[in-house]
Write an enzyme that holds these catalytic residues in place. Structure first.
Site, PDB file in Angstrom:
ATOM      1  CB  SER A 280     -43.799 -44.945 -83.132  1.00 40.17           C
ATOM      2  OG  SER A 280     -43.985 -45.512 -84.417  1.00 40.17           O
ATOM      3  CE  LYS A 281     -52.357 -44.174 -81.985  1.00 37.02           C
ATOM      4  NZ  LYS A 281     -53.032 -45.030 -81.061  1.00 37.02           N
TER       5      LYS A 281
END
Ligand code: GLU
Length: 493
Positions: A256-257
């Site tokens: 994820s970011k």
């Protein structure tokens, strides 16, 4: 039948590492089999569609060198390749399913659906559309359904999942997968606004675009039994399926970011090579041979085999990407690297240099950095005189004779011909020997004066690339301006 595969992103944002891996595996499979690689834009969820996302996806894939054979930007025999331009087809196909009794109308309002879910929560059963208690073609008389439709009552079309049977498919990577139909929801196929859901559009398009293999992320496995039922209901042959392993962060959380960059564009901006990024992504879930990790795109194509893709999740390890990129930096032709470096230097506001000079600088420094832009940052002194000096380093090598030696070094530089590293080294060796000193007594101060830093490539090689004039200029400037100012500020003990 020739292989046809598609990359089918939803344009909800930038292309990320996971999307790139899916695109790449489809591409490798297509090229390996001499088939077609198709881009299809799945934009049926209009609320999540981000303007500019399609262009970003196409441009990013072009940058890494994945070219499509058909797609919205180049056309092809089975277009349009954007789902929002194919709505009529989905409506017709949904109608067909209604006529065959494989789908049905439902009129439930959002509130009614919410109450249904609430009842299910309280009863402790998994949420699922309850065909026999809701308002639809099963529970209402046929005339009532006709009347509601004629009145324009909002209605969706749902898939009538068979009640009691196994749904089976063979995944090329995971083998046989079986799901009982009681665990499959009566999926909405066509929404009340006339837009299809992902499931209907995906299956209809894969059929009409003659897709032979669906290669996509593992997160789509739960959708596949629904798709199988749709193929059956239509009476179509389903494509083969291959679901790619999940991508995880090194701490095994979902990629994820939050763990740093996942958008391909971010890597591009940071100066990673497209070749290195592709090579890195190719090995997320597959390895062509056990004995090495660097492969050209041609080699990846030649080796690619879907059935050899791992089932286990793949860890996305940035350090490995850095290592790989560094390998490419060491191996790519200097002409190409100079061409890539040029705009980076321009952006940093450095003077213009001929490509030959850039090539020599890159050859000098590429063993010491991981990414091309670091040549311009770590090696800034090859393009502009040092702006900062590591004075601690200088003080550590200070001696009272130093200013005198440096004056003499200017003379030495002036008379060195040819101005080559080996010649320079030999002359400086004599120079210190005559003064009964080791080479480092002059090398360390010279390094600081010429580069501002305590570390870098060999100092004589650095001098050779900088050239006689530049070296003398820097040395003079140091002696005449910087050193007196420094000594005044902090006299040596
Ligand atoms: N539109 C889906 C996505 O965004 C495609 C899934 C599939 O390949 O079927 O990933």
């Amino acid at each position: 039948m020739s292989v046809r595969v598609r990359f089918a992103p939803s344009p909800t944002g930038f292309l990320h590492i996971g999307g790139l891996r899916t695109a790449l595996y489809n591409f490798l499979f297509a090229r390996h089999h001499g088939g077609s690689f198709i881009l299809r834009i799945e934009d049926t969820d209009q609320e999540r569609t981000v303007p500019g996302a399609v262009d970003n996806i196409i441009e990013t894939l072009r940058w890494v060198g994945l070219e499509f054979d058909e797609g919205p930007h180049i056309g092809g025999p089975y277009g349009p390749y954007i789902q929002s331009q194919r709505l009529e087809l989905y409506r017709q196909q949904a109608q067909l399913l209604l006529e065959r009794g494989a789908a049905y109308h439902a009129f439930d309002t959002p509130e009614e659906l919410e109450r249904m879910r609430e009842r299910q929560r309280r009863a402790g059963i998994a949420p699922k559309y309850d065909r026999f208690s809701m308002r639809n073609s099963f529970t209402l008389p046929a005339e009532e359904v006709q009347r509601l439709l004629a009145e324009g009552m909002p209605a969706v079309i749902r898939l009538a999942v068979p009640l009691d049977r196994e749904v089976r498919f063979t995944d090329i990577i995971r083998g046989e997968i079986t799901v009982h139909s009681r665990d499959i929801d009566d999926q909405v196929l066509l929404k009340s606004d006339g837009f299809p859901t992902y499931h209907l559009a995906n299956v209809v398009d894969d059929h009409f675009m003659h897709i032979t293999h669906v290669i996509r992320g593992e997160e789509w496995i739960p959708s596949t039994p629904k798709h199988i039922l749709l193929y059956e209901a239509f009476g179509w042959e389903p494509p083969q399926f291959a679901h790619l392993p999940l991508l995880l962060n090194p701490d095994r959380t979902k990629l994820s970011k939050r763990h740093g960059d996942v958008a391909v564009e971010d890597f591009r901006r940071q100066g990673y090579f497209p070749e290195a990024l592709l090579n890195f992504v190719a090995l997320l879930g597959w390895n062509p041979t056990a004995d090495r990790e660097l492969f050209t795109l041609e080699e990846l194509i030649a080796h690619f085999e879907l059935s050899k893709v791992n089932r286990a999740a793949a860890i996305v390890d940035r350090r490995k990407l850095d290592w790989m990129n560094a390998q490419y930096l060491r191996q790519l032709p200097l002409e190409r690297l100079a061409r890539d470096l040029e705009p980076i230097l321009r952006q940093m506001g450095y003077p213009e240099y001929p490509p030959e000079y850039l090539m020599r600088v890159i050859a000098l420094l590429r063993e010491r950095v991981d990414r091309l832009p670091e040549i311009a940052t770590f090696g800034d002194y090859m393009f502009v005189p040092p702006r900062q000096y590591d004075w601690d380093y200088f003080r550590a090598h200070w001696r009272p004779e130093l200013p005198q030696w440096l004056e003499e070094a200017v003379e030495l530089l002036q008379t060195t011909e040819p101005f080559h590293a080996a010649v320079l080294q030999e002359r400086f060796r004599q120079f210190v020997a005559e003064r009964g000193q080791p080479l480092r007594a002059i090398v360390h101060p010279l390094r600081l004066i010429l580069t501002g830093k305590s570390v870098g490539a060999g100092i004589f090689e650095t001098m050779e690339v900088l050239g006689k004039r530049e070296c003398i200029q820097r040395l003079r400037h140091f002696l005449q301006e910087l050193l007196p100012a420094h000594l005044e500020q902090s006299p040596p003990a």
